[in-house]
Scaffold this active site. Structure first.
Site, PDB file in Angstrom:
ATOM      1  N   ASP A 187       0.590  -0.965  -0.067  1.00  0.00           N
ATOM      2  CA  ASP A 187      -0.057  -0.079   0.086  1.00  0.00           C
ATOM      3  C   ASP A 187       1.194   1.170  -0.103  1.00  0.00           C
ATOM      4  O   ASP A 187       1.968   1.216   0.436  1.00  0.00           O
ATOM      5  CB  ASP A 187      -1.076   0.007   1.363  1.00  0.00           C
ATOM      6  N   ASN A 191     -11.316  -2.819  -5.530  1.00  0.00           N
ATOM      7  CA  ASN A 191     -10.581  -1.082  -5.999  1.00  0.00           C
ATOM      8  C   ASN A 191     -11.019  -0.839  -7.137  1.00  0.00           C
ATOM      9  O   ASN A 191     -10.790  -0.417  -7.917  1.00  0.00           O
ATOM     10  CB  ASN A 191      -8.655  -1.886  -6.779  1.00  0.00           C
TER      11      ASN A 191
HETATM   12  C1  IPE Z   1      -5.195  -2.545   0.255  1.00  0.00           C
HETATM   13  O1  IPE Z   1      -5.672  -1.376  -0.094  1.00  0.00           O
HETATM   14  C2  IPE Z   1      -5.259  -3.760  -1.725  1.00  0.00           C
HETATM   15  C3  IPE Z   1      -4.044  -3.946  -1.751  1.00  0.00           C
HETATM   16  C4  IPE Z   1      -2.711  -3.366  -1.337  1.00  0.00           C
HETATM   17  C5  IPE Z   1      -3.936  -3.651  -2.980  1.00  0.00           C
HETATM   18  P1  IPE Z   1      -5.879  -0.303  -0.600  1.00  0.00           P
HETATM   19  O2  IPE Z   1      -5.404   1.287  -0.709  1.00  0.00           O
HETATM   20  O3  IPE Z   1      -7.481  -0.709  -1.153  1.00  0.00           O
HETATM   21  O4  IPE Z   1      -6.697  -0.595   1.554  1.00  0.00           O
HETATM   22  P2  IPE Z   1      -7.679   1.023   2.053  1.00  0.00           P
HETATM   23  O5  IPE Z   1      -8.834   1.322   1.339  1.00  0.00           O
HETATM   24  O6  IPE Z   1      -6.819   1.686   2.591  1.00  0.00           O
HETATM   25  O7  IPE Z   1      -7.938  -0.104   3.380  1.00  0.00           O
HETATM   26  C1  IPE Z   2      -1.870   0.518  -3.542  1.00  0.00           C
HETATM   27  O1  IPE Z   2      -1.294   2.257  -3.420  1.00  0.00           O
HETATM   28  C2  IPE Z   2      -2.138  -0.340  -4.626  1.00  0.00           C
HETATM   29  C3  IPE Z   2      -3.711  -0.011  -4.974  1.00  0.00           C
HETATM   30  C4  IPE Z   2      -4.401  -0.675  -4.267  1.00  0.00           C
HETATM   31  C5  IPE Z   2      -3.539  -1.017  -6.299  1.00  0.00           C
HETATM   32  P1  IPE Z   2      -2.293   2.583  -3.135  1.00  0.00           P
HETATM   33  O2  IPE Z   2      -3.164   2.555  -4.412  1.00  0.00           O
HETATM   34  O3  IPE Z   2      -3.463   2.338  -2.632  1.00  0.00           O
HETATM   35  O4  IPE Z   2      -1.920   3.365  -2.718  1.00  0.00           O
HETATM   36  P2  IPE Z   2      -2.460   4.769  -1.246  1.00  0.00           P
HETATM   37  O5  IPE Z   2      -2.461   3.595  -0.019  1.00  0.00           O
HETATM   38  O6  IPE Z   2      -3.696   5.374  -2.033  1.00  0.00           O
HETATM   39  O7  IPE Z   2      -1.370   5.826  -1.236  1.00  0.00           O
HETATM   40 MG    MG Z   3      -3.998   2.451  -0.511  1.00  0.00          MG
END
Ligand code: IPE
Ligand code: IPE
Ligand code: MG
Length: 240
Positions: free
Chosen positions: A15, A63
């Site tokens: 993340d 997502n």
């Molecule tokens: C979790 O990250 C999913 C992945 C890293 C693929 P998110 O960014 O989607 O999770 P939340 O929304 O902060 O819980």
């Molecule tokens: C994790 O990084 C990757 C996916 C969930 C696809 P994020 O895209 O959630 O990055 P942040 O949390 O918004 O920084």
């Molecule tokens: Mg994230």
């Protein structure tokens, strides 16, 4: 010398890609691109440390609710990465697996994944499992449907239904050990619907480092922390 406790299976919630990019004033996409490079580095580092299973959360069921442009970019990145790495995985003994509701992925990506899984099937050095369109609730509802089918067709008996670990035979991870260590980058301290049943006794490690900045030093710090944990699985340490 005491042997250092090493995990056999590491799970990672990768993340922080978007925030990493936003901090540099570039688009979120750039963070996802950088995230792929980080995964390559960490996969190599985990394999070098003799750890046979790495499972990463790359895209959750939730997502799909992100803007279409971001989702499209991630799917494109995935397709490119599969082209780029499939042969290398074969050479380097990396077995690739994908878990999740793969039918939701663009058909071309789903096919590429199936091909890569087939091509790397005999990889012995490390198993890299990528969770795509994954959520634990979807996984469990799919498992329940399968159990109902098996009960109706007689493949699953009344006695089987009483086994408390029956569900494990129906999860995507049925032939893998449970994760010993979960690392979540990006500062959030939650599981976001990742491997909820499999992580019943997993050691949790959270770091503020954003995924594109996560490196070997950060990995070793997590492993160091894991080595100091006392895993009891509900029992008491009789020597204490
Ligand atoms: C979790 O990250 C999913 C992945 C890293 C693929 P998110 O960014 O989607 O999770 P939340 O929304 O902060 O819980
Ligand atoms: C994790 O990084 C990757 C996916 C969930 C696809 P994020 O895209 O959630 O990055 P942040 O949390 O918004 O920084
Ligand atoms: Mg994230």
């Amino acid at each position: 010398m005491m042997t250092r406790q090493t995990p056999q299976h590491i799970a990672i919630i990768m993340d922080g890609n978007g925030r990493w990019a936003q901090r540099q004033g570039v688009s979120r996409s750039f963070g996802h691109k950088q995230g792929v490079d980080t995964l390559e580095t960490i996969l190599n580092a985990v394999a070098e440390r003799g750890i046979p299973y790495l499972t990463v959360y790359a895209f959750s069921t939730e997502n799909w609710q992100r803007p279409k442009s971001e989702v499209d970019y991630i799917m494109q990145l995935l397709a490119e990465a599969l082209c780029q790495y499939a042969d290398r995985f074969v050479r380097e003994g990396v077995r690739l697996r994908a878990i999740g509701d793969l039918d939701q992925l663009p058909p071309q990506v789903a096919q590429q994944l199936r091909d890569a899984m087939e091509q790397t099937r005999v990889g012995k050095r490390i198993t890299l499992t990528i969770a795509l369109s994954y959520s634990a609730y979807t996984e469990v509802s799919y498992a329940i449907r399968q159990i109902v089918d098996d009960v109706q067709s007689g493949r699953c008996s009344e006695a089987d239904l009483l086994r408390q670990d029956l569900i494990n035979d129906y999860l995507y991870t049925r032939d893998m050990p449970m994760p010993d260590l979960l690392i979540r980058t990006g500062g959030e301290q939650r599981l976001s619907n990742f491997l909820l049943l499999q992580m019943a006794y997993t050691e949790l490690y959270f770091t503020d480092i954003l995924w594109p900045d996560f490196d070997e030093t950060a990995l070793d710090k997590a492993l160091e922390d894991y080595a100091s944990r006392q895993r009891r699985f509900g029992k008491i340490d009789e020597d204490a």
